[in-house]
Design an enzyme around this catalytic site. Structure first.
Site, short mmCIF file in Angstrom:
data_model
loop_
_atom_site.label_atom_id
_atom_site.label_comp_id
_atom_site.label_asym_id
_atom_site.label_seq_id
_atom_site.Cartn_x
_atom_site.Cartn_y
_atom_site.Cartn_z
N SER A 107 0.79 -1.24 0.00
CA SER A 107 0.00 0.00 0.00
C SER A 107 0.82 1.28 0.00
O SER A 107 0.24 2.37 -0.10
CB SER A 107 -0.95 0.01 1.20
OG SER A 107 -2.04 -0.84 0.97
N LYS A 110 0.19 3.78 -2.72
CA LYS A 110 -0.80 4.86 -2.66
C LYS A 110 -0.18 6.25 -2.55
O LYS A 110 -0.85 7.26 -2.77
CB LYS A 110 -1.76 4.58 -1.50
CG LYS A 110 -2.64 3.37 -1.78
CD LYS A 110 -3.30 2.81 -0.54
CE LYS A 110 -4.09 1.54 -0.91
NZ LYS A 110 -4.45 0.73 0.26
N SER A 164 -5.86 3.55 4.37
CA SER A 164 -5.34 2.69 3.29
C SER A 164 -6.45 1.97 2.54
O SER A 164 -6.36 0.77 2.26
CB SER A 164 -4.33 1.68 3.86
OG SER A 164 -3.47 1.21 2.87
#
Length: 329
Positions: A107, A110, A164
């Protein structure tokens, strides 16, 4: 550790390409090949080089690191696969372990998703969540969006970076680019423009794929660029956020999102002499436990610290704390 070897290599390559395009077939001997202010016209090349004061180098404000690991007896090197500590003000690498090795970003992807959205999107633009955007693998981290919810890009970015949300990532991709595939193309274009040439992204959330990867150094390049976006820096510095959405019925509703970064939510103790200003976590089975962090020491010197593929969340924060202590020196 700063070096100019890469800059020299690039300049030499530019000189070679210039020769090829001029159609010049004779051998040219360059006395000072790395003197960028010596006019190439002396060697028969139709290239204009201006004065030193007019030059802008790609890596002028970046940490340029060599290929050798730069370790410290104060940082436990065995707790992760790759890690780096970058002094943003002085453009130096203070700790580096496998910073050019390929890793899966999970993640922390991102960070780039947010950068692309902020650069190409409109914070006030809204999207209505579709069923397809919520089709995610079991156990996927989400921020709680439902089919038919209408939400702004600004709120989606909070859901993306704080809790997230993979659902938020999919909605952002469709809103900004029209599809995940087109958004991934934008991600790769922006990564290359930032110098992140050893990375490749195929989705906006970081769920595992063999073709979705980065390096510690590439993520440093991406993160330092994202931090220049005022909204990005503000979001990752938030502990909690209450998002306003409109349900499919037209009713107003809210969602509460908490930062997954343990330094920001109080679950991990920040070492003395350091202020953590935000970052991004990431975890998958293949990526292990990952964390990208922005901090300042008591002297106000900003640092970016990155740990990839730690074997446990406990060890992730243990090594990151050691890096933060290094930054305090």
């Amino acid at each position: 550790m700063k070096c100019i070897d890469r800059i020299k290599q690039i300049l030499a390559a530019v000189l070679l390409v210039s020769v090829l395009f001029t159609g010049c077939s004779q051998q040219i001997t360059v006395k000072n090949p790395y003197d960028v202010y010596e006019s190439p016209r002396a060697y028969g090349l139709n290239v204009t080089v201006t004065t030193e004061s007019d030059q802008t180098f790609f890596a002028k404000d970046l940490c340029v690191a060599g290929t050798e690991d730069l370790l410290s007896q104060n940082v436990t090197a065995s707790l992760s696969e790759a890690a780096g500590l970058f002094d943003v003000k002085n453009h130096t690498l203070k700790f580096g372990k496998n910073i050019y090795g390929r890793v899966y970003p999970a993640s922390t992807t991102k960070i780039l998703t947010a950068y692309v959205a902020l650069k190409h999107g409109d914070l006030a633009a809204t999207a209505t969540v579709t069923e397809q955007e919520l089709q995610l693998e079991a156990g996927s981290s989400v921020c709680g969006l439902s089919v038919g919810d209408t939400v702004s890009l600004e709120e989606l970015l909070y859901g993306l970076l704080l809790c997230s949300g993979n659902d938020a990532a999919n909605v952002i991709a469709d809103l900004v680019a029209g599809s995940t595939e087109k958004f991934a193309d934008m991600m790769n274009q922006e990564a290359l423009a930032l110098g992140a040439t050893n990375s490749h992204f195929i989705n906006p959330h970081g769920l595992h794929s063999e073709e979705h990867y980065t390096t510690v150094y590439d993520m440093y390049l991406i993160f330092q660029a994202a931090l220049k976006e005022e909204k990005f820096a503000a979001i990752i510095n938030s502990q909690l956020h209450t998002a306003a959405i409109t349900k499919s019925t037209g009713e107003s509703a809210s969602l509460n999102w908490e930062n997954t970064n343990k330094y920001m939510n109080g679950e991990a103790e920040t070492p003395e002499g350091v202020e953590v200003l935000g970052g991004k976590t990431g975890t998958t089975n293949d990526a292990g436990y990952c964390l990208v962090l922005y901090s300042k020491n008591n002297s106000g010197v900003p640092h970016i610290s990155i740990v990839y593929k730690s074997d446990s969340r406990e060890n992730l924060y243990y090594e990151m704390t050691e890096l933060l202590l290094e930054s305090a020196k």
